[in-house]
Design a protein around this motif. Sequence first.
Motif, short mmCIF file in Angstrom:
data_model
loop_
_atom_site.label_atom_id
_atom_site.label_comp_id
_atom_site.label_asym_id
_atom_site.label_seq_id
_atom_site.Cartn_x
_atom_site.Cartn_y
_atom_site.Cartn_z
N PRO A 71 3.38 1.58 -2.26
CA PRO A 71 2.98 1.12 -3.50
C PRO A 71 2.07 0.03 -3.35
O PRO A 71 1.32 -0.26 -4.43
CB PRO A 71 4.55 0.51 -4.09
CG PRO A 71 5.48 1.31 -3.36
CD PRO A 71 4.75 1.41 -2.06
N GLU A 72 1.92 -0.81 -2.53
CA GLU A 72 0.95 -1.70 -2.39
C GLU A 72 -0.41 -1.31 -2.51
O GLU A 72 -1.28 -2.00 -2.90
CB GLU A 72 1.05 -2.70 -1.16
CG GLU A 72 0.47 -4.04 -1.04
CD GLU A 72 0.69 -4.66 0.45
OE1 GLU A 72 0.15 -5.75 0.48
OE2 GLU A 72 1.65 -4.22 1.01
N ARG A 87 5.21 -1.61 -9.28
CA ARG A 87 5.35 -2.86 -8.43
C ARG A 87 5.25 -4.08 -8.98
O ARG A 87 4.30 -4.41 -9.49
CB ARG A 87 4.66 -2.63 -7.01
CG ARG A 87 4.77 -3.56 -5.95
CD ARG A 87 3.83 -3.23 -4.84
NE ARG A 87 4.13 -4.02 -3.71
CZ ARG A 87 3.39 -5.19 -3.35
NH1 ARG A 87 2.28 -5.39 -4.16
NH2 ARG A 87 3.67 -5.87 -2.24
N LEU A 89 10.47 -2.98 -7.06
CA LEU A 89 9.86 -1.66 -6.83
C LEU A 89 10.82 -0.75 -7.87
O LEU A 89 11.71 -0.52 -7.74
CB LEU A 89 9.79 -0.68 -5.77
CG LEU A 89 8.75 -1.60 -4.59
CD1 LEU A 89 9.06 -0.98 -3.19
CD2 LEU A 89 7.32 -1.72 -4.94
N GLU A 114 7.05 -0.45 2.28
CA GLU A 114 6.57 -1.50 2.04
C GLU A 114 6.38 -2.46 3.26
O GLU A 114 7.08 -2.36 4.02
CB GLU A 114 7.59 -2.29 0.90
CG GLU A 114 7.27 -3.51 0.35
CD GLU A 114 5.84 -3.55 -0.47
OE1 GLU A 114 5.12 -4.42 -0.70
OE2 GLU A 114 5.78 -2.45 -1.30
#
Length: 580
Positions: free
Chosen positions: A405-406, A467, A493, A518
Motif C-alpha cells: 500500500p505504501e 492507507r 490499512l 508494510e
Amino acid sequence: MTETASVSASAPVPAPTGSGPAPASAAAAPGDPLALPITAVVCMEDRAQVERAGRVDLAAGPQRLRIGPVTPLAVDRSLRAEIAFEDDGATGDGNGPDAGRPGVRVVDARVVRAYTPPPPGEPGRDASVLRREAHTLEVELREAELLRQRLESRLAVVAQTKAELYRDITEGAGAGDADPERWVDRLERVDGEADSPAAELHALRRRIRDAEEELAEVHRALEQTETEPERLTAVLEVVVEADRPGPAELRVIHLVPCALWRPAYRATLAPDGRSVRLETDAFVWQRTGEDWDGVRLSLSTARPTIAASPPSLTEDALVLRDRSAEERRTVEVDLREEEIRTVGAESPGAAGGAVSAELPGLQDGGEVRVMAAPAPVRVVSDGRPHRVALSAFTAGCRAGLACSPELSPLVAHVARFANEAGHVLLAGPVDLVRGSGFVGRGELEYAGLGEEVRLSFGSEDTYRVVRHVEETRGTAGLTGINHRTVITRTVRLFVSRLDAPGGGEPGGGEPATVVVQERIPVSEVSAVEVRLKKERCRPAPDADVDSEGVLRYGLRLAPGERREIRLEYELTASSAVVGL
C-alpha cells in the motif's frame, strides 16, 4: 575514386560453432569479385561480427582474390582471413603456427572501397516508372523555380518604378508643377505592367506547391518499393600464396556497425495459476547494407569497443581534524529511501550512468553471455526490429495476490517461478498474458540459472486498499540527563473485497488470500531506536520484522468482506539527535 585500407590480422569475438548451412562455392565470371555468402553472424550490443565462408579454386603461386560486393561499413582493423586446402584441413592466416607449413597461407587482407557517383542526366533505360516520374517532377520544379525568380524580379522592377513615380508626383506637387493627367496615365500603365506578372506568379506558386506534394508522395513510394543504388561499394582483397593448385576453403571475418539486439520475453500464466510458460526472444536490428539470409545467428553481450585497461589511480588525501563542540554534542540523522537490490541489478551511480527507457543496455551480470538461435534466420537490412525465437520453457509457479500500500493501492496477481530456461535471463521487457489475453507489459530483471523470477500479471479490480498514517511527537526522561524525543506513527490499512458472494473472478466466490506488505524504518545508528509495538498491532503480523524492516500480513477475504490492519511503531531519539 578508390580508397584502399590495408589491415593486419586481429582476434575478433569467437564465431559460433555447430551445424549450419554448408558453405557455398564462390564462383564468378572472369574479372568479377567472388561471391562469398554470409554464413554466420555474432550480433553484439552495438555491432556485429560477420563471417563469410565458401570454396575457391586456387592456382599455384601468389594470387589475389577479390570477394564482394560487401558492405562499405566493414571495420578495417577487424578483418581476418583464413584459408586451407580441402584435403589437408590445415588453416593458414599468415600468423599462426602453420605459417611455414607447405600448403596455402594468407599474405594480406584489405578492404577496398570505390565511390561511384550517379550519372548526370535522365534515368537509364532500366529505371522504373516511379524514378522517371520523380525525375520529371524534379526538372519541372527547377524550371518553375527559375521562372518564379524571373517573375519576382520583374515585379520588383515594377514596384521600384511605382515608387519613383510617387516620388515624382510628390516633388511636382510641392513645386507647383502639377500634371494630374500625365500622372494618372503613368500610374495606369505601371499597374497594368504589374497585373499580369502578379497573376502568373500566384498560379506558379500554386503549381510549385502541388508539384512538391506530388514529389514527396513519389519519394515515399520509392522508399517503400525500391532502394537507392549504392554510391559507395566495397570488396575484400585477399592475397594468398599456394604451393599447388586445387580447391580450398576460404573464411573471412570482420566487424560491422549499425547492428544490435535486445532480449524480449512473453510470459503466459496458466488458467489454473499453477504454471508459467516463458518464451525468450531477441529483437535484432541491422542496417549494414547486406541482408543476413539463412545465417547461424549468435547473440552476445560482449562490448568489443570498451577498453580493457584498468582505471587510472588518483591521489585521495585523508585529513584528520578535531570536531567542534557543537559536533560533539549533536548527532545529525535523516530519513532516506533505499532500494533493495538483488543479483544482476545495477546499483545507482554505477559506471554507464542512467539507462535509456526506450532501449536499455544489456545487463549480463558482469560476464559475457552468448546465446544461439536454434535454426538459421533471416534478418533484412531495413533498420526494423526482427523477432528471433531463442527458447521456451514451462515451470511450476506459486501465484497469489499481493499489495504494497505504501507504493500502490492496487492488489496485483503475482507469480513466482524458477528459471529453467537452461541459460540466464537477461533484463528486458516482458509481455504478460493471463486469462483472456494480453494484460500488460512489465520488466524482467536479470536472473541466473535456477534463480526465482517474480512477475506481476496485472491488478485485480475487485480489491481496494486505503492507507492512513498518523504521527504524534512527544518527549520522555529528564532534561539534561536522559531526555529523549519519541515519535509514534500509526498506520491503518483498510483492505476490501468488493465482489458479491457467488460472483465470478477471482476465485469464483471462494475466499482468497491477499499478502499485504508494510515497512517500518531501520535505524543504522545507536542514538535512534525503532521499536514495533506488537501489543497495539491488530492483527499480529505473520512473522517478525526482517532485516529490511518489512512486515507481511496474510489476509483471507471472502467476497464482500472488509478487514483492517493497525500497525504502530515508535522512533526514540536521544537529545543529541537532530534532523528527525
